[in-house]
Design a protein around this motif. Structure first.
Motif, PDB file in Angstrom:
ATOM      1  N   GLU A  15      35.349  37.529  34.686  1.00  0.00           N
ATOM      2  CA  GLU A  15      34.040  37.348  34.105  1.00  0.00           C
ATOM      3  C   GLU A  15      33.848  38.100  33.018  1.00  0.00           C
ATOM      4  O   GLU A  15      33.388  37.909  31.868  1.00  0.00           O
ATOM      5  CB  GLU A  15      32.832  37.583  35.069  1.00  0.00           C
ATOM      6  CG  GLU A  15      31.582  36.925  34.633  1.00  0.00           C
ATOM      7  CD  GLU A  15      30.522  36.924  35.560  1.00  0.00           C
ATOM      8  OE1 GLU A  15      29.318  36.973  35.559  1.00  0.00           O
ATOM      9  OE2 GLU A  15      30.870  36.903  37.060  1.00  0.00           O
ATOM     10  N   VAL A  16      34.112  39.566  33.239  1.00  0.00           N
ATOM     11  CA  VAL A  16      34.065  40.716  31.996  1.00  0.00           C
ATOM     12  C   VAL A  16      34.743  39.902  30.654  1.00  0.00           C
ATOM     13  O   VAL A  16      34.311  39.896  29.497  1.00  0.00           O
ATOM     14  CB  VAL A  16      34.493  41.785  32.085  1.00  0.00           C
ATOM     15  CG1 VAL A  16      34.519  42.725  31.207  1.00  0.00           C
ATOM     16  CG2 VAL A  16      33.320  42.455  33.205  1.00  0.00           C
ATOM     17  N   ALA A  17      36.137  39.468  31.226  1.00  0.00           N
ATOM     18  CA  ALA A  17      37.015  38.966  30.034  1.00  0.00           C
ATOM     19  C   ALA A  17      36.599  37.665  29.279  1.00  0.00           C
ATOM     20  O   ALA A  17      36.546  37.667  28.028  1.00  0.00           O
ATOM     21  CB  ALA A  17      38.457  38.770  30.537  1.00  0.00           C
ATOM     22  N   ILE A  19      33.103  36.768  29.079  1.00  0.00           N
ATOM     23  CA  ILE A  19      31.961  37.147  28.170  1.00  0.00           C
ATOM     24  C   ILE A  19      32.499  38.101  27.000  1.00  0.00           C
ATOM     25  O   ILE A  19      32.281  37.453  25.698  1.00  0.00           O
ATOM     26  CB  ILE A  19      31.350  38.145  29.036  1.00  0.00           C
ATOM     27  CG1 ILE A  19      30.536  37.425  30.252  1.00  0.00           C
ATOM     28  CG2 ILE A  19      30.023  38.738  28.000  1.00  0.00           C
ATOM     29  CD1 ILE A  19      29.683  38.344  31.373  1.00  0.00           C
ATOM     30  N   LEU A  20      33.548  38.740  26.781  1.00  0.00           N
ATOM     31  CA  LEU A  20      33.970  39.304  25.710  1.00  0.00           C
ATOM     32  C   LEU A  20      34.699  38.331  24.826  1.00  0.00           C
ATOM     33  O   LEU A  20      34.939  38.508  23.729  1.00  0.00           O
ATOM     34  CB  LEU A  20      34.998  40.650  26.045  1.00  0.00           C
ATOM     35  CG  LEU A  20      34.026  41.827  26.624  1.00  0.00           C
ATOM     36  CD1 LEU A  20      35.110  42.795  27.069  1.00  0.00           C
ATOM     37  CD2 LEU A  20      33.187  42.303  25.813  1.00  0.00           C
ATOM     38  N   ASP A  21      35.447  37.274  25.406  1.00  0.00           N
ATOM     39  CA  ASP A  21      36.376  36.308  24.655  1.00  0.00           C
ATOM     40  C   ASP A  21      35.205  35.568  23.863  1.00  0.00           C
ATOM     41  O   ASP A  21      35.578  35.237  22.646  1.00  0.00           O
ATOM     42  CB  ASP A  21      36.981  35.262  25.659  1.00  0.00           C
ATOM     43  CG  ASP A  21      38.290  35.882  26.082  1.00  0.00           C
ATOM     44  OD1 ASP A  21      38.624  36.992  25.708  1.00  0.00           O
ATOM     45  OD2 ASP A  21      38.642  35.266  27.094  1.00  0.00           O
ATOM     46  N   LYS A  22      33.912  35.445  24.402  1.00  0.00           N
ATOM     47  CA  LYS A  22      33.110  34.391  23.742  1.00  0.00           C
ATOM     48  C   LYS A  22      32.261  35.275  22.648  1.00  0.00           C
ATOM     49  O   LYS A  22      31.729  34.972  21.606  1.00  0.00           O
ATOM     50  CB  LYS A  22      31.826  33.970  24.822  1.00  0.00           C
ATOM     51  CG  LYS A  22      32.635  32.926  25.377  1.00  0.00           C
ATOM     52  CD  LYS A  22      31.355  32.372  26.498  1.00  0.00           C
ATOM     53  CE  LYS A  22      32.040  31.309  27.417  1.00  0.00           C
ATOM     54  NZ  LYS A  22      31.205  31.137  28.588  1.00  0.00           N
ATOM     55  N   LYS A  23      32.101  36.689  22.816  1.00  0.00           N
ATOM     56  CA  LYS A  23      31.149  37.716  22.182  1.00  0.00           C
ATOM     57  C   LYS A  23      31.955  38.978  22.060  1.00  0.00           C
ATOM     58  O   LYS A  23      31.535  39.953  22.823  1.00  0.00           O
ATOM     59  CB  LYS A  23      29.822  37.908  22.610  1.00  0.00           C
ATOM     60  CG  LYS A  23      28.726  36.493  22.501  1.00  0.00           C
ATOM     61  CD  LYS A  23      27.633  36.790  22.859  1.00  0.00           C
ATOM     62  CE  LYS A  23      26.657  35.440  22.671  1.00  0.00           C
ATOM     63  NZ  LYS A  23      25.343  35.902  23.295  1.00  0.00           N
ATOM     64  N   ASP A  51      33.136  52.847  39.297  1.00  0.00           N
ATOM     65  CA  ASP A  51      34.433  52.817  40.003  1.00  0.00           C
ATOM     66  C   ASP A  51      34.910  51.399  39.767  1.00  0.00           C
ATOM     67  O   ASP A  51      35.534  51.127  40.643  1.00  0.00           O
ATOM     68  CB  ASP A  51      34.356  53.269  41.303  1.00  0.00           C
ATOM     69  CG  ASP A  51      35.541  53.488  41.877  1.00  0.00           C
ATOM     70  OD1 ASP A  51      36.482  53.563  41.392  1.00  0.00           O
ATOM     71  OD2 ASP A  51      35.627  53.269  43.385  1.00  0.00           O
ATOM     72  N   ASN A  52      34.861  50.835  38.604  1.00  0.00           N
ATOM     73  CA  ASN A  52      35.542  49.781  38.145  1.00  0.00           C
ATOM     74  C   ASN A  52      36.797  50.126  37.271  1.00  0.00           C
ATOM     75  O   ASN A  52      36.747  49.739  36.079  1.00  0.00           O
ATOM     76  CB  ASN A  52      34.749  48.827  37.694  1.00  0.00           C
ATOM     77  CG  ASN A  52      33.705  48.305  38.984  1.00  0.00           C
ATOM     78  OD1 ASN A  52      34.383  47.756  40.043  1.00  0.00           O
ATOM     79  ND2 ASN A  52      32.511  48.377  38.953  1.00  0.00           N
ATOM     80  N   LEU A  53      37.813  50.710  37.712  1.00  0.00           N
ATOM     81  CA  LEU A  53      38.894  51.033  37.010  1.00  0.00           C
ATOM     82  C   LEU A  53      39.581  49.944  36.069  1.00  0.00           C
ATOM     83  O   LEU A  53      39.892  50.192  34.988  1.00  0.00           O
ATOM     84  CB  LEU A  53      40.057  51.757  37.858  1.00  0.00           C
ATOM     85  CG  LEU A  53      41.037  52.836  37.256  1.00  0.00           C
ATOM     86  CD1 LEU A  53      40.440  53.968  36.323  1.00  0.00           C
ATOM     87  CD2 LEU A  53      41.916  53.287  38.547  1.00  0.00           C
ATOM     88  N   GLU A  54      39.829  48.852  36.933  1.00  0.00           N
ATOM     89  CA  GLU A  54      40.587  47.846  36.191  1.00  0.00           C
ATOM     90  C   GLU A  54      39.640  47.061  35.041  1.00  0.00           C
ATOM     91  O   GLU A  54      40.353  46.883  34.159  1.00  0.00           O
ATOM     92  CB  GLU A  54      40.821  46.758  37.362  1.00  0.00           C
ATOM     93  CG  GLU A  54      41.858  47.257  38.363  1.00  0.00           C
ATOM     94  CD  GLU A  54      41.208  47.961  39.525  1.00  0.00           C
ATOM     95  OE1 GLU A  54      39.859  48.412  39.387  1.00  0.00           O
ATOM     96  OE2 GLU A  54      41.969  48.671  40.175  1.00  0.00           O
ATOM     97  N   VAL A  55      38.333  47.098  35.183  1.00  0.00           N
ATOM     98  CA  VAL A  55      37.493  46.688  34.338  1.00  0.00           C
ATOM     99  C   VAL A  55      37.713  47.724  33.029  1.00  0.00           C
ATOM    100  O   VAL A  55      37.531  47.558  31.843  1.00  0.00           O
ATOM    101  CB  VAL A  55      36.095  46.530  34.688  1.00  0.00           C
ATOM    102  CG1 VAL A  55      35.087  46.304  33.348  1.00  0.00           C
ATOM    103  CG2 VAL A  55      36.110  45.572  35.896  1.00  0.00           C
ATOM    104  N   ASP A  61      41.528  47.874  26.315  1.00  0.00           N
ATOM    105  CA  ASP A  61      42.347  46.854  25.657  1.00  0.00           C
ATOM    106  C   ASP A  61      41.660  46.102  24.636  1.00  0.00           C
ATOM    107  O   ASP A  61      42.350  45.863  23.482  1.00  0.00           O
ATOM    108  CB  ASP A  61      43.047  45.769  26.664  1.00  0.00           C
ATOM    109  CG  ASP A  61      43.780  46.418  27.698  1.00  0.00           C
ATOM    110  OD1 ASP A  61      44.562  47.472  27.634  1.00  0.00           O
ATOM    111  OD2 ASP A  61      44.195  45.875  28.786  1.00  0.00           O
ATOM    112  N   ARG A  62      40.266  46.093  24.956  1.00  0.00           N
ATOM    113  CA  ARG A  62      39.466  45.142  23.911  1.00  0.00           C
ATOM    114  C   ARG A  62      38.860  46.081  22.831  1.00  0.00           C
ATOM    115  O   ARG A  62      38.090  45.326  22.140  1.00  0.00           O
ATOM    116  CB  ARG A  62      38.512  44.432  24.766  1.00  0.00           C
ATOM    117  CG  ARG A  62      38.812  43.472  25.716  1.00  0.00           C
ATOM    118  CD  ARG A  62      39.569  42.154  25.169  1.00  0.00           C
ATOM    119  NE  ARG A  62      39.962  41.224  26.128  1.00  0.00           N
ATOM    120  CZ  ARG A  62      39.301  40.171  26.305  1.00  0.00           C
ATOM    121  NH1 ARG A  62      38.165  39.808  25.714  1.00  0.00           N
ATOM    122  NH2 ARG A  62      39.682  39.368  27.069  1.00  0.00           N
TER     123      ARG A  62
END
Length: 165
Positions: A15-17, A19-23, A51-55, A61-62
């Motif tokens: 979901e984070v990806a 959202i960032l794809d759109k904005k 504690d959302n290391l992967e995010v 990356d972004r």
């Protein structure tokens, strides 16, 4: 924007990806209360402290700013800090959990710190209390060692600890 921070806190990587794809410019937005504890923080800070290391890695990356320091005081008592503050805190907090994914999770945060340094994070950037990353790490280690090893502060080791510092 609220949707982004909610997804970050919940660790919803896909979901984070999206959202960032759109904005893509949301990578540098700041959280607004509620929740008050996130107010003025960047997406990367919220990912690390929740504690959302992967995010956090996705945000790096972004193009997340590795030298961002919160301007608002989310911790109260006029305290503000750069990104490294929460990352170092997670390293030692997870290391204290001896059951489950704690130690492995701690290793993940040490690797995140290495990545932040490789991305030119400034470890000399200070908190509003004047701590830099090195001093904070030593303080966190002292507390961890004191909690983990009953003889850490024995008189015979004090000189060795002073030299190590």
């Amino acid at each position: 924007m609220k949707k982004l921070f909610t997804a970050i806190r919940q660790g919803k990587l896909d979901e984070v990806a999206l959202i960032l794809d759109k904005k893509p410019d949301l990578i540098s937005c700041l959280a607004k209360a509620p929740p008050r504890k996130d107010d003025g923080q960047s997406p990367l800070m919220v990912a690390i402290k929740s504690d959302n290391l992967e995010v956090a890695h996705l945000l790096l990356d972004r193009g997340a700013d590795v030298n961002f320091a919160d301007a608002v005081n989310p911790y109260g008592s006029n305290f503000s800090a750069p990104i490294w503050y929460d990352a170092i805190g997670q390293c030692f907090m997870r290391a204290r959990h001896t059951v489950g994914p704690g130690p492995e999770r701690s290793k993940g945060y040490f690797l995140l710190l290495r990545r932040l340094l490789n991305m030119r994070m400034d470890p000399n950037q200070q908190t509003s209390y004047g701590l830099n990353a090195w001093r904070n790490t030593l303080d966190q280690y002292d507390q961890f060692a004191h909690d983990s090893f009953s003889d850490y502060y024995q008189e015979t080791e004090l000189e060795q600890n002073r030299r190590l510092r």
